[in-house]
Write a protein that holds these residues in place. Structure first.
Motif, mmCIF file in Angstrom:
data_model
loop_
_atom_site.group_PDB
_atom_site.id
_atom_site.type_symbol
_atom_site.label_atom_id
_atom_site.label_comp_id
_atom_site.label_asym_id
_atom_site.label_seq_id
_atom_site.Cartn_x
_atom_site.Cartn_y
_atom_site.Cartn_z
ATOM 1 N N TRP A 164 -2.169 -8.877 3.580
ATOM 2 C CA TRP A 164 -2.679 -8.759 2.216
ATOM 3 C C TRP A 164 -2.931 -10.150 1.649
ATOM 4 O O TRP A 164 -2.161 -11.073 1.908
ATOM 5 C CB TRP A 164 -1.695 -8.026 1.322
ATOM 6 N N SER A 165 -3.988 -10.289 0.898
ATOM 7 C CA SER A 165 -4.301 -11.553 0.253
ATOM 8 C C SER A 165 -4.762 -11.274 -1.167
ATOM 9 O O SER A 165 -5.564 -10.365 -1.379
ATOM 10 C CB SER A 165 -5.415 -12.266 1.014
ATOM 11 N N PRO A 166 -4.267 -12.030 -2.152
ATOM 12 C CA PRO A 166 -4.758 -11.837 -3.521
ATOM 13 C C PRO A 166 -6.274 -12.011 -3.632
ATOM 14 O O PRO A 166 -6.903 -11.464 -4.522
ATOM 15 C CB PRO A 166 -4.024 -12.913 -4.317
ATOM 16 N N TRP A 196 -11.438 -5.074 -8.640
ATOM 17 C CA TRP A 196 -10.600 -4.088 -9.314
ATOM 18 C C TRP A 196 -10.239 -4.580 -10.697
ATOM 19 O O TRP A 196 -10.002 -5.756 -10.920
ATOM 20 C CB TRP A 196 -9.309 -3.858 -8.545
ATOM 21 N N ALA A 197 -10.148 -3.664 -11.611
ATOM 22 C CA ALA A 197 -9.719 -3.975 -12.974
ATOM 23 C C ALA A 197 -8.639 -2.975 -13.355
ATOM 24 O O ALA A 197 -8.622 -1.844 -12.859
ATOM 25 C CB ALA A 197 -10.896 -3.875 -13.935
ATOM 26 N N PRO A 198 -7.703 -3.357 -14.234
ATOM 27 C CA PRO A 198 -6.673 -2.407 -14.663
ATOM 28 C C PRO A 198 -7.307 -1.166 -15.281
ATOM 29 O O PRO A 198 -8.334 -1.244 -15.958
ATOM 30 C CB PRO A 198 -5.883 -3.188 -15.709
ATOM 31 N N VAL A 239 -0.722 -0.378 -2.187
ATOM 32 C CA VAL A 239 -1.116 -1.205 -1.058
ATOM 33 C C VAL A 239 0.058 -1.243 -0.082
ATOM 34 O O VAL A 239 1.172 -1.608 -0.454
ATOM 35 C CB VAL A 239 -1.492 -2.633 -1.510
ATOM 36 N N LEU A 240 -0.208 -0.839 1.173
ATOM 37 C CA LEU A 240 0.812 -0.800 2.214
ATOM 38 C C LEU A 240 0.351 -1.626 3.404
ATOM 39 O O LEU A 240 -0.857 -1.790 3.626
ATOM 40 C CB LEU A 240 1.049 0.642 2.675
ATOM 41 N N ARG A 241 1.298 -2.118 4.175
ATOM 42 C CA ARG A 241 0.951 -2.804 5.420
ATOM 43 C C ARG A 241 0.577 -1.779 6.466
ATOM 44 O O ARG A 241 1.141 -0.703 6.536
ATOM 45 C CB ARG A 241 2.153 -3.588 5.949
ATOM 46 N N THR A 242 -0.364 -2.161 7.313
ATOM 47 C CA THR A 242 -0.707 -1.274 8.418
ATOM 48 C C THR A 242 0.487 -1.165 9.360
ATOM 49 O O THR A 242 1.303 -2.081 9.463
ATOM 50 C CB THR A 242 -1.936 -1.797 9.188
ATOM 51 N N PHE A 243 0.593 -0.050 10.042
ATOM 52 C CA PHE A 243 1.726 0.146 10.940
ATOM 53 C C PHE A 243 1.276 0.338 12.382
ATOM 54 O O PHE A 243 2.101 0.411 13.279
ATOM 55 C CB PHE A 243 2.588 1.334 10.499
#
Length: 110
Positions: free
Chosen positions: A24-26, A34-36, A44-48
């Motif tokens: 993930w990267s900001p 994306w906006a609120p 957001v999850l890490r791939t497994f």
């Protein structure tokens, strides 16, 4: 589940987005623009697993070229959601992408 279902079927988008990223990267936020929002949520999850993503199916629109969750993963998440629209979309994914692997599930609606 619902996002992959939407990309794969153009049927149902849902109100919750689960995004699998590694790493993930900001900076991705800027690319996605994306906006609120008051409604809906994003997880957001890490791939497994490398098999988690279908590199033959790409996200259109805002993130062109990014792979979508594998149809089997999207199907399973939609079944777990359990809402009538999610189950309809799971049925469409099974028919269009997984019929060679899975017989019809009795709880899917069409």
């Amino acid at each position: 589940g619902t996002f992959a279902g939407h990309v794969l079927t153009r049927h149902y988008r849902g109100e919750h987005l689960v995004l699998f990223m590694e790493p993930w990267s900001p900076g991705y936020l800027r690319k996605l623009r994306w906006a609120p929002a008051a409604e809906g949520s994003i997880t957001v999850l890490r791939t497994f697993s490398p098999r988690q993503l279908d590199h033959d199916v790409k996200v259109p629109d805002r993130a062109p070229g990014w792979p979508v969750a594998a149809p089997l993963l999207g199907y399973a998440e939609l079944l777990a959601d359990g809402s009538s629209r999610a189950l309809e979309t799971a049925g469409l994914i099974r028919e269009r992408h997984l019929a060679h692997l899975l017989p019809a599930a009795p709880h899917e609606t069409r």
